[in-house]
Design an enzyme around this catalytic site. Structure first.
Site, mmCIF file in Angstrom:
data_model
loop_
_atom_site.group_PDB
_atom_site.id
_atom_site.type_symbol
_atom_site.label_atom_id
_atom_site.label_comp_id
_atom_site.label_asym_id
_atom_site.label_seq_id
_atom_site.Cartn_x
_atom_site.Cartn_y
_atom_site.Cartn_z
ATOM 1 N N GLU A 1 -9.956 5.773 6.991
ATOM 2 C CA GLU A 1 -8.519 6.059 6.983
ATOM 3 C C GLU A 1 -8.106 7.331 6.229
ATOM 4 O OE1 GLU A 1 -8.091 1.983 5.442
ATOM 5 O OE2 GLU A 1 -6.281 1.924 6.658
ATOM 6 N N ARG B 1 0.824 -1.202 0.000
ATOM 7 C CA ARG B 1 0.000 0.000 0.000
ATOM 8 C C ARG B 1 0.866 1.263 0.000
ATOM 9 N NH1 ARG B 1 -5.496 1.666 0.460
ATOM 10 N NH2 ARG B 1 -6.378 -0.420 0.541
#
Ligand code: MTE
Ligand code: MOS
Length: 788
Positions: free
Chosen positions: A728, A326
């Site tokens: 997030e 990520r």
């Protein structure tokens, strides 16, 4: 038959609390009045024992012997277990092996659990656990990312995303800059520490109350250490007092240890960590060392990029493979890199195994390109915002280095809109005037974007189940695979159900997440809780509604088209039946009032070996504009104002979303400014409590804080009512604070040189950047004099 089509815009509603309306968190009142029950508040079952672990004092060593006689002899101690007492698997690595539940001959970080104690009190267990005599044979240890890179020591293989020919494009570029950065880690500092309570069942199994984002994994790993089939174990999560990624994998080891102690004693066992033990024993956000080499034209538009991101994973893989993935997926943040290579390393160190933390590596990846962006702006002499706008993805320049095309371009307009509403240009001028005249203080301003990919990058996790029951009084019970950690998932899913049946929200109750109600659940993570579980619940509602509609049409002899669910009423032709009466009638006619539901995210795929695919269903977007003021004598600073414009698609619950954005931003600000994890040279964590580890306090909130949801921005994908995930992405809006600090410091050189600023950007580091900038000016002046 008129059904509420999935994903249609919501009809005008007069019921209270449907999707899109602002409601309170279902536990808001209980949270603030202290009535919300966490594991440690539960009434203690008869015969309860308390667990504690003995910890490794060594960074990397072979265990020669463990003398536990003093531990066993301590008053109140009922059982002491080591790896030898594990009937099933010892390795409880969540994805890849590497995490022994108790050390098995080898320790790989300070604080690693060696053995576990069950005693009649929490105090007795902790005191006894300190009495072991352990002989070690120390082995060479590596602590830092640089050491691991030098010895090519990784917990998982390195990977690369490659597009075009970055090497030759870099050589051909009109301008080229390179740099490096250290990005600090972060302690989760959930207010409720790790905790579980495990009770024996009448068969061989156990019932686990756990504070976990991933009850199914707790269930599975407990089954494995006990050597039992999964169906012997139940796990329940009512709520967590914060998880933030720190309870995705980190809760299971406690549950496994407690379950082993239950097996050893036949009594219920509670295991909760003290704050210092929690900070030493459980994984944190990965710190990263990143490098970049970027080519650009005279206006700052990027033509080539060679980026490396390297995360400190600690001693085992845990989730690090996906976390560094990520970081790689977000090393472009919102910018088209053209010829690009992004390499990611998963560095093995003899430190605690780092884990998920809000953003899951994405934030650490974004920092590299945001540093480059500010440096490029200095180099070409433009406002950083203009360089940023010119580099944004837009039609024609819309494919990432890993091959996903951005289909919904939100940021160009969103950023222009924030530029206006924050008065960016006028404030830039005022700040320049201030900085020219003030002898000591410097102001800085930055407006930075966030583009964050939504979906688990491990494809199989993108699924969810739900269970909806309607009772005969018309009240509705919902259960789903997602867990509640304060983010408001339960209330959002309840709002989805209220919308599906067009009934008031207070008719709906979401109950504790349990592995025997909805099985094989994914962790509540990757911000996907409402996307996945909202859709699964909607799917269950659709099934029930279809049956009810068919029944109503038959029972009242009308066509299915004339059955409508509206305003706590079911309209059947011209007859309006109140909801509860309708439900009762359906029950008397033996119509199912319960259903499970399921959802699997469509359109996603990724080839990890090729580094190409479409890993994300869509992107969430946002931007923040922060202003700071820096004291150049001390390096101290304050954030004076922050404006945020954030894209949550068509919001399921606007107030909940605003809370997520505010909280995420502040948590990100803590990560980048005050929260500093300090390790000794031997790899011992020195910051083990709030006295030395500084999370943001209320007083650190920008005094002027303006947060808005981007209006009229439905998700183009078929997500639940076209909403977007929110958990997030807002954390990364805090990059604007760090960038504003760099801007303030760069004003010392008239923005001719932008000093690097590693994070956390504590006053000490800011002062060092100030000093470096002053020296740069002195040097430049000396050269100018020499030239004359
Ligand atoms: N908000 C609160 N109040 N507490 C939390 O622990 N965790 C964050 C975010 N917001 C968290 C939070 C993280 S890391 C994630 S992945 C998401 O919530 C998970 O929940 P969601 O998928 O339902 O948004
Ligand atoms: Mo969040 S880091 O995906 O639990």
């Amino acid at each position: 038959m008129r059904r509420l089509p999935l994903n249609s815009p919501q009809p005008p509603h007069s019921v209270r609390g449907t999707a899109g309306s602002s409601v309170q968190h279902d536990s808001a009142w209980k949270h603030v009045s202290g009535q919300a029950r966490y594991i440690d508040d539960m009434p203690e079952p008869e015969g309860l024992l308390h667990a504690a672990a003995g910890h490794s004092e060594q960074t990397h060593a072979r265990i020669l012997s463990m003398d536990l006689s003093a531990v066993r002899a301590y008053p109140g101690v009922v059982a002491v277990i080591t790896a030898q007492d594990v009937p099933g698997h010892i390795d409880i690595g969540p994805v890849f092996p590497g995490d022994p539940v108790l050390a098995d001959g080898l320790v790989e970080h300070v604080g690693q659990p060696l053995f576990a104690v069950a005693a009649t009190s929490h105090e007795a267990a902790r005191k006894a656990a300190r009495l072991a005599r352990v002989d070690y044979d120390p082995l060479p240890a590596q602590i830092t990312v640089e050491q691991a890179l030098a010895s090519q020591s990784f917990v998982r293989p390195s990977r690369t995303h490659l597009r075009g020919n970055p090497d030759s494009a870099l050589k051909q570029a009109a301008n080229r800059l390179s740099g490096s950065q250290h990005i600090g880690g972060q302690e989760h500092f959930y207010l409720e520490g790790q905790a579980c309570l495990v009770e024996p069942t009448e068969d061989a199994g156990v019932f686990v109350h756990t504070s976990s984002q991933h009850p199914t994994e707790v269930q599975k790993l407990v089954a494995e250490v006990l050597g039992l089939p999964i169906h012997e174990i139940q796990a329940e999560v009512r709520r967590m007092g914060g998880g933030f990624g720190g309870k995705e994998t980190q809760a299971a080891p406690l549950a496994c240890v407690a379950a082993l102690l239950v097996r050893a004693t036949g009594r219920p066992v509670k295991y909760r960590l003290s704050r210092p033990d929690d900070m030493v024993q459980t994984g944190k956000r990965h710190d990263f060392y990143n490098t970049w080499d970027i080519g650009f034209d005279d206006t700052g538009v990027i033509s080539a990029a060679d980026i490396m991101v390297a995360g400190r994973c600690g001693f085992s893989p845990d989730l690090s493979d996906a976390i560094v993935d990520r970081a790689m997926f977000h090393a472009d943040n919102a910018y088209y890199l053209d010829h690009a290579r992004v390499t990611g390393h998963r560095c093995k160190t003899h430190t605690v195994s780092n884990t998920a933390f809000r953003g899951f590596g994405g934030p650490q990846g974004m920092m590299v390109i945001e540093q480059a962006m500010d440096d490029i702006a200095c180099q070409v002499g433009r406002d950083p915002l203009d360089v940023c706008l010119d580099n944004l993805y837009r039609p024609g320049r819309d494919t990432t280095q890993y091959g996903q095309t951005i289909e919904q371009h939100v940021l160009p307009e969103l950023m222009r809109s924030l530029e206006q509403s924050s008065d960016y240009r006028q404030r830039r001028q005022a700040i320049q005037a201030f900085n020219r005249t003030h002898p000591v203080l410097r102001r800085g301003l930055a407006l930075t974007p966030v583009k964050f990919g939504i979906s688990f990058t491990a494809k199989h996790l993108n699924q969810a189940g739900a269970l909806v029951h309607i009772y005969t009084d018309g009240s509705i019970h919902v259960n789903h695979g997602g867990t509640e950690m304060g983010q408001g998932l339960y209330i959002k899913v309840a709002q989805v159900v209220a919308t599906a049946f067009q009934v008031d929200l207070d008719r709906i109750k979401v109950s504790a997440t349990r592995t025997d109600k909805v099985p094989n659940t994914s962790p509540t993570a990757a911000s996907s809780g409402s996307d996945l579980n909202g859709m699964a619940a909607l799917n269950a509602c659709e099934t029930i509604r279809a049956g009810l509609t068919e029944f109503a049409a038959e029972h009242w002899q009308v066509s299915p088209d004339s059955v409508r669910f509206e305003n706590n009423t079911v309209h059947v032709g011209d007859t309006a039946v109140p909801w509860a009466d309708f439900v009762q009638t359906a029950y008397m006619n033996r119509i199912p009032l319960s259903s499970s539901g399921f959802y699997a995210t469509p359109r996603i795929h990724f080839d990890h070996d090729a580094g190409q695919g479409r890993p994300f269903l869509y992107y969430a977007n946002g931007a923040a504009c922060s202003e700071v003021i820096v004291d150049t004598l001390t390096g101290e600073y304050r954030v004076v104002r922050t404006d945020i414009l954030h894209d949550v698609g068509r919001s399921l619950s606007p107030d909940i979303d605003l809370g997520q954005i505010e909280g995420g931003f502040i948590q990100g600000m803590g990560w980048l400014t005050t929260e500093e994890l300090v390790y000794s040279a031997e790899g011992r964590l020195l910051t083990t409590g709030p006295a030395t580890y500084k999370i943001p306090a209320v007083s650190d909130k920008p005094p002027d804080f303006r947060v808005q949801l981007l209006p009229e921005s439905p998700n183009r994908e078929a997500t639940v009512f076209h909403s977007k995930a929110v958990g997030e992405p807002p954390l990364m809006l805090a990059i604007s604070v760090w960038s504003a600090l760099r801007d303030a410091v760069a004003s010392i050189t008239d923005h001719r040189y932008c000093a690097p600023l590693d994070t956390p950007a504590t006053p000490e580091r800011v002062l060092a950047a100030v000093t470096e900038s002053q020296q740069w000016v002195a040097e430049a002046n000396r050269e100018a004099v020499a030239d004359e």
